[in-house]
Design a protein around this motif. Structure first.
Motif, mmCIF file in Angstrom:
data_model
loop_
_atom_site.group_PDB
_atom_site.id
_atom_site.type_symbol
_atom_site.label_atom_id
_atom_site.label_comp_id
_atom_site.label_asym_id
_atom_site.label_seq_id
_atom_site.Cartn_x
_atom_site.Cartn_y
_atom_site.Cartn_z
ATOM 1 N N THR A 5 -12.883 -26.074 -15.667
ATOM 2 C CA THR A 5 -11.475 -26.217 -15.465
ATOM 3 C C THR A 5 -10.650 -26.420 -16.887
ATOM 4 N N ASP A 6 -11.357 -26.937 -17.696
ATOM 5 C CA ASP A 6 -10.625 -27.406 -19.149
ATOM 6 C C ASP A 6 -10.863 -26.295 -20.081
ATOM 7 N N THR A 7 -11.884 -25.497 -20.041
ATOM 8 C CA THR A 7 -12.324 -24.487 -21.186
ATOM 9 C C THR A 7 -12.402 -23.096 -20.787
ATOM 10 N N ILE A 8 -13.232 -22.751 -19.671
ATOM 11 C CA ILE A 8 -13.548 -21.220 -19.377
ATOM 12 C C ILE A 8 -12.411 -20.730 -18.512
ATOM 13 N N LEU A 9 -11.702 -21.349 -17.461
ATOM 14 C CA LEU A 9 -10.662 -20.811 -16.626
ATOM 15 C C LEU A 9 -9.510 -20.560 -17.538
ATOM 16 N N PRO A 10 -9.022 -21.628 -18.287
ATOM 17 C CA PRO A 10 -7.709 -21.157 -19.201
ATOM 18 C C PRO A 10 -8.011 -20.205 -20.116
ATOM 19 N N THR A 11 -9.487 -19.889 -20.643
ATOM 20 C CA THR A 11 -9.633 -18.989 -21.604
ATOM 21 C C THR A 11 -9.566 -17.482 -20.814
ATOM 22 N N ILE A 12 -10.343 -17.450 -19.547
ATOM 23 C CA ILE A 12 -10.143 -16.202 -18.849
ATOM 24 C C ILE A 12 -8.669 -15.920 -18.535
ATOM 25 N N GLU A 13 -7.606 -16.804 -18.134
ATOM 26 C CA GLU A 13 -6.231 -16.719 -17.774
ATOM 27 C C GLU A 13 -5.625 -16.102 -19.000
ATOM 28 N N ASP A 14 -6.068 -16.719 -20.352
ATOM 29 C CA ASP A 14 -5.191 -16.220 -21.514
ATOM 30 C C ASP A 14 -5.723 -14.782 -21.768
ATOM 31 N N ILE A 15 -6.855 -14.551 -21.622
ATOM 32 C CA ILE A 15 -7.282 -13.057 -22.045
ATOM 33 C C ILE A 15 -6.856 -12.068 -20.851
ATOM 34 N N PHE A 16 -7.297 -12.212 -19.832
ATOM 35 C CA PHE A 16 -7.308 -11.330 -18.689
ATOM 36 C C PHE A 16 -6.054 -11.665 -17.596
ATOM 37 N N GLY A 17 -5.030 -12.454 -18.034
ATOM 38 C CA GLY A 17 -4.119 -13.103 -17.160
ATOM 39 C C GLY A 17 -3.027 -11.946 -16.619
ATOM 40 N N SER A 18 -3.027 -10.773 -17.397
ATOM 41 C CA SER A 18 -1.873 -9.973 -17.142
ATOM 42 C C SER A 18 -2.484 -9.110 -16.051
ATOM 43 N N VAL A 19 -3.682 -9.074 -15.860
ATOM 44 C CA VAL A 19 -4.148 -8.284 -14.592
ATOM 45 C C VAL A 19 -4.712 -9.070 -13.483
ATOM 46 N N LYS A 20 -4.345 -10.347 -13.495
ATOM 47 C CA LYS A 20 -4.558 -11.223 -12.423
ATOM 48 C C LYS A 20 -3.863 -10.835 -11.140
ATOM 49 N N GLY A 21 -4.616 -10.785 -9.983
ATOM 50 C CA GLY A 21 -3.857 -10.415 -8.678
ATOM 51 C C GLY A 21 -3.997 -8.906 -8.729
ATOM 52 N N VAL A 22 -4.225 -8.193 -9.600
ATOM 53 C CA VAL A 22 -4.341 -6.788 -9.631
ATOM 54 C C VAL A 22 -5.976 -6.413 -9.378
ATOM 55 N N LEU A 23 -6.765 -6.689 -10.831
ATOM 56 C CA LEU A 23 -8.041 -6.490 -10.849
ATOM 57 C C LEU A 23 -9.085 -7.701 -10.408
ATOM 58 N N TRP A 24 -8.363 -8.891 -10.551
ATOM 59 C CA TRP A 24 -9.109 -9.923 -10.145
ATOM 60 C C TRP A 24 -8.180 -10.954 -9.712
ATOM 61 N N ASP A 25 -9.118 -12.022 -9.216
ATOM 62 C CA ASP A 25 -8.146 -13.136 -8.634
ATOM 63 C C ASP A 25 -9.533 -14.289 -8.815
ATOM 64 N N TYR A 26 -8.656 -15.772 -8.575
ATOM 65 C CA TYR A 26 -9.706 -16.900 -8.582
ATOM 66 C C TYR A 26 -9.308 -17.752 -7.220
ATOM 67 N N LYS A 27 -10.448 -17.940 -6.421
ATOM 68 C CA LYS A 27 -10.365 -18.764 -5.148
ATOM 69 C C LYS A 27 -10.618 -20.044 -5.756
ATOM 70 N N VAL A 28 -9.632 -21.047 -5.665
ATOM 71 C CA VAL A 28 -9.770 -22.420 -6.065
ATOM 72 C C VAL A 28 -10.846 -23.071 -5.201
ATOM 73 N N GLN A 29 -10.765 -23.282 -3.919
ATOM 74 C CA GLN A 29 -11.631 -24.021 -3.182
ATOM 75 C C GLN A 29 -12.947 -23.676 -3.286
#
Length: 245
Positions: A5-29
């Motif tokens: 939550t502190d390192t890996i996910l923010p990095t994924i969001e930073d690099i691939f955030g523009s295609v979130k919801g289109v090419l990928w998504d994250y299920k929090v639970q």
């Protein structure tokens, strides 16, 4: 999960955030990355190996694998790579944590704690330094020098990614390039001794020492393993031909 939550996910969001919801998504639970083609990536905490056990996976990655005692997690992870139709790979990233670590044993020495050899081509090592990271600034490096020093073991490990010895090193002047060599052909030995430091939760260590006719001492074999039970210990002693007194 803090690293996720502190390192890996923010990095994924930073690099691939523009295609979130289109090419990928994250299920929090569920802590799952899902992709538009049906692929899934499970984000798991390596501190609990049983969370990984029994899964059918195509690949795996362990980050900061030197933290704690994660060799067991690696072994369970390795056994899960059974998904059909994929070239199975399990890779790790980590800051080096001493030459006695299980990572050094596998990826540098290419052997197991029992002494069995591993195929070197299956354990390639890719070394990098902090300076190889384009996101770190010169100001950051300048701030690290006063704290870490120049050429210190801490700087060599944390900034240059080198394997160094810290805790438990009995001979600080030991240098593998100088002190590790084969005895000359024809060397005769007059004394032979096996020393043992037995441990339960701590590692068990064996070392074989031989004294040549000129009085020099040669460490000819060694064994080092965590959670070593009596059976494993006796097998090694038997292979060495050692007798306890």
């Amino acid at each position: 999960y803090d690293d996720l939550t502190d390192t890996i996910l923010p990095t994924i969001e930073d690099i691939f955030g523009s295609v979130k919801g289109v090419l990928w998504d994250y299920k929090v639970q569920a802590k799952e990355l899902t992709f538009h083609n049906g692929s899934m990536v499970f984000l798991l905490a390596a501190e609990d190996p049983d969370k990984i056990r029994g899964r059918v996976l195509a690949f795996g990655w362990m980050d900061e694998a030197a933290k704690g005692h994660q060799h067991q997690t690696f072994l369970i992870f390795q056994g899960c790579l059974t998904q059909k139709g994929f070239p199975h790979q399990l890779w790790i990233t980590s800051t080096p944590k001493g030459v006695n670590s299980w990572i050094h044993l596998r990826w540098v020495q290419h052997r197991l704690a029992s002494g069995s050899d591993l195929p070197a081509h299956e354990y390639p090592q890719y070394h990098s330094q902090s300076r190889d990271n384009p996101h770190l600034t010169e100001e950051w490096f300048a701030s690290m020098v006063p704290s870490y020093g120049v050429g210190t073991k801490w700087a060599l490990q944390e900034l240059e990614g080198q394997w160094v010895s810290f805790e438990g090193q009995a001979f600080s002047s030991f240098d593998e390039r100088i002190h590790v060599r084969d005895a000359p052909v024809g060397t005769k030995f007059r004394r032979w001794l096996v020393g043992m430091d037995w441990g339960a939760s701590s590692p068990t260590a064996l070392i074989e020492i031989k004294q040549d006719m000129n009085g020099r001492l040669w460490a000819t074999r060694e064994f080092y393993a965590r959670q070593c039970d009596n059976r494993q210990l006796l097998i090694v002693l038997g292979e060495w031909g050692a007798k306890t007194v």
